[in-house]
Design an enzyme around this catalytic site. Structure first.
Site, PDB file in Angstrom:
ATOM      1  N   ASN A 172       0.804  -1.221   0.000  1.00 16.74           N
ATOM      2  CA  ASN A 172       0.000   0.000   0.000  1.00 16.74           C
ATOM      3  C   ASN A 172       0.835   1.268   0.000  1.00 16.74           C
ATOM      4  O   ASN A 172       0.365   2.339   0.360  1.00 16.74           O
ATOM      5  CB  ASN A 172      -0.976  -0.014   1.181  1.00 16.74           C
ATOM      6  CG  ASN A 172      -2.068  -1.045   0.977  1.00 16.74           C
ATOM      7  OD1 ASN A 172      -2.404  -1.374  -0.161  1.00 16.74           O
ATOM      8  ND2 ASN A 172      -2.596  -1.570   2.064  1.00 16.74           N
ATOM      9  N   ASP A 185      -3.963   3.825  -0.441  1.00 16.28           N
ATOM     10  CA  ASP A 185      -4.988   2.888   0.034  1.00 16.28           C
ATOM     11  C   ASP A 185      -5.544   3.215   1.402  1.00 16.28           C
ATOM     12  O   ASP A 185      -5.261   2.548   2.394  1.00 16.28           O
ATOM     13  CB  ASP A 185      -4.458   1.454  -0.015  1.00 16.28           C
ATOM     14  CG  ASP A 185      -4.446   0.959  -1.441  1.00 16.28           C
ATOM     15  OD1 ASP A 185      -5.436   0.362  -1.846  1.00 16.28           O
ATOM     16  OD2 ASP A 185      -3.453   1.227  -2.157  1.00 16.28           O
TER      17      ASP A 185
END
Ligand code: ADE
Length: 308
Positions: A172, A185
């Site tokens: 992420n 994210d």
């Protein structure tokens, strides 16, 4: 308002009304697919009044996805709108929410996610353990230290806004063409202003990033900036192993049992004692004993300057 993010916080909606005309977007190709969503590379015409089209990434739901998936994307957008631009957080460029499908437009990060990037940078000779060679095409220990420091800076910004990310991991973190790391994210993130508490109690169980989770999140469903610090320690470990899977060889139940008994991952081969010490502080049992992201930025700066 200067560098202090809190100066921007007053009226985020006022400074970030970024509804974007859908017809000024031309979608090019799918960059990635998740369970519910997909990310598409696109050109956006006229961003900030520019003549040249800008390459962007468009996050959207897949055809025929559930109302939940749409809800999640809107929640992620809501979070991103709260975050003033920072070089180490993926920037929200705009969104198309007036009609379906909802598009969330963010800056394009040419080198993709950090997990894949690190794995691609492993030497061919030894793909199991980090084998960092002094080769311009590969990553140097200095690059790795810089990635970790940048992630800490991005998270310090996020934490200063009282946002708990809850899914910090190398998958992420995105990396742009200049090797700048960007926290991404915010799909699982929560604003602690939603509750009255510094800690967020999870109510529903989705798929959980078990290997990145702090003991209090795993066992008591408690999330805080300090559980993000634990995940940061795991992310540091990932960077220094060129993205090995945490707790190698342990199944999730075995990992959880070991954690309960105070087990922590050992020092990666290409990591000095000082950096390992920082990682271990992130994995203190008591969340209060873990450093803050501001502390981490400073500790990592010390390490980097000393190495020069
Ligand atoms: N994959 C997911 N998000 C991305 C982005 N912003 N840029 C490039 N690849 C991505």
């Amino acid at each position: 308002p200067g560098d202090d993010p809190s100066n921007y916080y007053q009226e985020p909606d006022l400074i970030r009304d970024l509804e974007f005309p859908r017809d000024k977007l031309s979608l090019e190709r799918v960059l990635g697919r998740g369970n519910f969503g997909q990310v598409i590379k696109a050109k956006a015409q006229g961003v900030g009044g520019a003549d040249k089209p800008m390459t962007v990434a468009v996050k959207t739901t897949k055809d025929g996805s559930s109302a939940d998936a749409k809800d999640d994307l809107l929640k992620e957008l809501k979070m991103m709108k709260l975050i003033p631009p920072h070089p180490n957080v993926v920037m929200l460029i705009g969104y198309c929410t007036k009609t379906e499908p909802v598009y969330v437009i963010v800056e394009y990060c040419a080198l993709g996610n950090l997990q894949n990037f690190l794995r691609k940078c492993r030497s061919k000779r030894d793909s199991t353990y980090a084998n960092i060679q002094v080769d311009e095409r590969l990553l140097t220990p200095r690059d790795l230290a810089s990635f970790i420091w940048q992630i800490a800076r991005g998270m310090a910004h996020v934490a200063s806004l009282k946002i708990v990310h809850r899914d910090l991991a190398s998958r992420n973190v995105l990396i742009d063409k200049n090797k700048v790391c960007k926290i991404s994210d915010f799909g699982l993130s929560r604003d602690v202003y939603d509750t009255d508490n510094e800690e967020y109690e999870q109510k529903t169980q989705g798929r959980l990033p078990l290997r990145w989770m702090a003991p209090e999140s795993l066992f008591d469903h408690v999330y805080s900036v300090k559980s993000d610090v634990w995940s940061f320690g795991i992310t540091m470990w990932e960077v220094l192993t060129l993205a090995c899977t945490p707790y190698p060889g342990l199944s999730p139940p075995a990992m959880m049992e070991r954690l309960r008994n105070g087990f922590r991952m050992s020092k990666p081969v290409h990591c000095n004692e000082e950096v390992y010490d920082i990682m271990r502080k992130c994995w203190e049992d008591d969340p209060e004993d873990r450093p803050t992201f501001i502390d981490l930025v400073r500790l990592l700066e010390d390490v980097i300057t000393k190495a020069e």
